[in-house]
Scaffold this motif. Sequence first.
Motif, mmCIF file in Angstrom:
data_model
loop_
_atom_site.group_PDB
_atom_site.id
_atom_site.type_symbol
_atom_site.label_atom_id
_atom_site.label_comp_id
_atom_site.label_asym_id
_atom_site.label_seq_id
_atom_site.Cartn_x
_atom_site.Cartn_y
_atom_site.Cartn_z
ATOM 1 N N ASP A 1 1.266 -3.778 -3.661
ATOM 2 C CA ASP A 1 1.876 -2.761 -4.525
ATOM 3 C C ASP A 1 1.850 -1.404 -3.833
ATOM 4 O O ASP A 1 0.919 -0.615 -4.015
ATOM 5 C CB ASP A 1 1.155 -2.682 -5.867
ATOM 6 C CG ASP A 1 1.920 -1.840 -6.883
ATOM 7 O OD1 ASP A 1 2.892 -1.159 -6.485
ATOM 8 O OD2 ASP A 1 1.565 -1.864 -8.067
ATOM 9 N N PRO A 2 2.874 -1.082 -3.026
ATOM 10 C CA PRO A 2 2.896 0.182 -2.283
ATOM 11 C C PRO A 2 3.055 1.415 -3.164
ATOM 12 O O PRO A 2 2.966 2.539 -2.679
ATOM 13 C CB PRO A 2 4.093 0.018 -1.350
ATOM 14 C CG PRO A 2 4.969 -0.984 -2.017
ATOM 15 C CD PRO A 2 4.048 -1.928 -2.721
ATOM 16 N N ALA A 3 3.278 1.226 -4.476
ATOM 17 C CA ALA A 3 3.347 2.366 -5.393
ATOM 18 C C ALA A 3 1.963 2.818 -5.844
ATOM 19 O O ALA A 3 1.846 3.804 -6.567
ATOM 20 C CB ALA A 3 4.187 2.014 -6.611
ATOM 21 N N GLU B 1 -2.001 3.922 -4.460
ATOM 22 C CA GLU B 1 -2.742 4.394 -3.294
ATOM 23 C C GLU B 1 -4.235 4.180 -3.519
ATOM 24 O O GLU B 1 -4.781 4.533 -4.571
ATOM 25 C CB GLU B 1 -2.463 5.878 -3.057
ATOM 26 C CG GLU B 1 -3.283 6.527 -1.959
ATOM 27 C CD GLU B 1 -2.898 6.095 -0.554
ATOM 28 O OE1 GLU B 1 -3.624 6.436 0.402
ATOM 29 O OE2 GLU B 1 -1.855 5.413 -0.395
ATOM 30 N N ASP C 1 0.765 9.445 7.106
ATOM 31 C CA ASP C 1 1.836 9.806 6.193
ATOM 32 C C ASP C 1 1.406 10.912 5.237
ATOM 33 O O ASP C 1 0.219 11.201 5.064
ATOM 34 C CB ASP C 1 2.270 8.589 5.370
ATOM 35 C CG ASP C 1 3.089 7.598 6.182
ATOM 36 O OD1 ASP C 1 3.526 7.966 7.294
ATOM 37 O OD2 ASP C 1 3.284 6.466 5.710
ATOM 38 N N GLY D 1 7.522 5.588 -5.963
ATOM 39 C CA GLY D 1 6.855 4.482 -5.293
ATOM 40 C C GLY D 1 6.715 4.680 -3.795
ATOM 41 O O GLY D 1 6.408 5.777 -3.309
ATOM 42 N N ALA D 2 6.977 3.622 -3.038
ATOM 43 C CA ALA D 2 6.784 3.644 -1.587
ATOM 44 C C ALA D 2 7.646 4.688 -0.892
ATOM 45 O O ALA D 2 7.290 5.175 0.186
ATOM 46 C CB ALA D 2 7.077 2.262 -1.011
ATOM 47 N N ARG E 1 6.102 7.993 0.378
ATOM 48 C CA ARG E 1 5.287 8.065 1.596
ATOM 49 C C ARG E 1 6.203 8.444 2.758
ATOM 50 O O ARG E 1 7.102 7.684 3.123
ATOM 51 C CB ARG E 1 4.615 6.725 1.880
ATOM 52 C CG ARG E 1 3.724 6.220 0.766
ATOM 53 C CD ARG E 1 3.155 4.843 1.101
ATOM 54 N NE ARG E 1 2.502 4.244 -0.040
ATOM 55 C CZ ARG E 1 1.224 4.428 -0.375
ATOM 56 N NH1 ARG E 1 0.479 5.211 0.393
ATOM 57 N NH2 ARG E 1 0.706 3.846 -1.439
ATOM 58 N N ASP F 1 -2.076 6.743 3.459
ATOM 59 C CA ASP F 1 -1.950 5.714 4.492
ATOM 60 C C ASP F 1 -2.545 4.397 4.025
ATOM 61 O O ASP F 1 -2.640 3.445 4.808
ATOM 62 C CB ASP F 1 -2.677 6.144 5.773
ATOM 63 C CG ASP F 1 -1.965 7.262 6.503
ATOM 64 O OD1 ASP F 1 -0.732 7.312 6.439
ATOM 65 O OD2 ASP F 1 -2.655 8.094 7.118
ATOM 66 N N PRO G 1 -1.897 2.053 1.026
ATOM 67 C CA PRO G 1 -1.335 1.455 -0.188
ATOM 68 C C PRO G 1 -2.144 0.234 -0.622
ATOM 69 O O PRO G 1 -2.749 -0.449 0.210
ATOM 70 C CB PRO G 1 0.079 1.053 0.230
ATOM 71 C CG PRO G 1 0.002 0.883 1.720
ATOM 72 C CD PRO G 1 -0.995 1.903 2.191
#
Length: 268
Positions: free
Chosen positions: A31-33, A35, A66, A51-52, A55, A25, A27
């Motif tokens: 850069d959502p890839a 954590e 998530d 990557g994202a 999730r 939850d 990111p």
Amino acid sequence: MQADPDRPRVHPALRPHLVAFYDFDHPVEGDPALERDQGRSGTEIELINGGAAMRVPDHAYPGSGDALQTRQINPATAGNDDWKAGTWSASGVGTLRAFAGTSATTVLGWFKREMDGPAPNSSTANLDDRYHAIGLAGVLTGDSDGHGVRALLELIDVHGELRLVTFGRRLDGGNSQTFAAAEDWRTLLPKGERVHLAATFDFATGAMALYRDGQPVAGFYTRDDDPWRVSGPGPHVTTASDPRGIKIGGSFPQDTREANPATAGWTA
């Protein structure tokens, strides 16, 4: 769904000992890839290849968010596109130093199995070949090629039968020990159901244990000798080397090859 502040995800007594904690939850901004670590180490991990999109809104328990989705992508192709997560450094990951020279550790999380057995082996030409294991989560050794581990939760072939195991190695380059669950792996991990698993490692005594939903799992050691070399004078701790990383859902978090992919959901 937001976490309930009155029902923390980590027991307050355990919080100071939590080295690395990922709930997928958080990111990294921009850069959502990546954590962010909710433990004390601050070790970011990468959501590799997906990557994202890895999730997914699959809640393990009330107040959770998530989950991470891992899976094999092209079973007939020797490539590097499987969805997995982790981090790797040839010089060791300094933020994971708590796992160096330690007498004990635990690997745990919520898992949901979505496969019926080990995946096709994408590194061979024979489409009938299968991997001998399903990777869940583990901490690498200080000399790991991206596969070798210091502490691991996994499903692996034990004497010709797939079993849920805790697998550990005290010394870099040394022998490993496996504690395998006696009960059928499909009973312990029903397909499509969230299960909390924990593996504990007492490197001082050579003892390991498995827990399912907080209850101990009966099992057996696959070796009856002293693979961790704990019979002599102590103290007995792991090699004082920084782990080369963390792997979740398969080996080689540096994404140089594929091995033991898991089609599964994972969260803390």
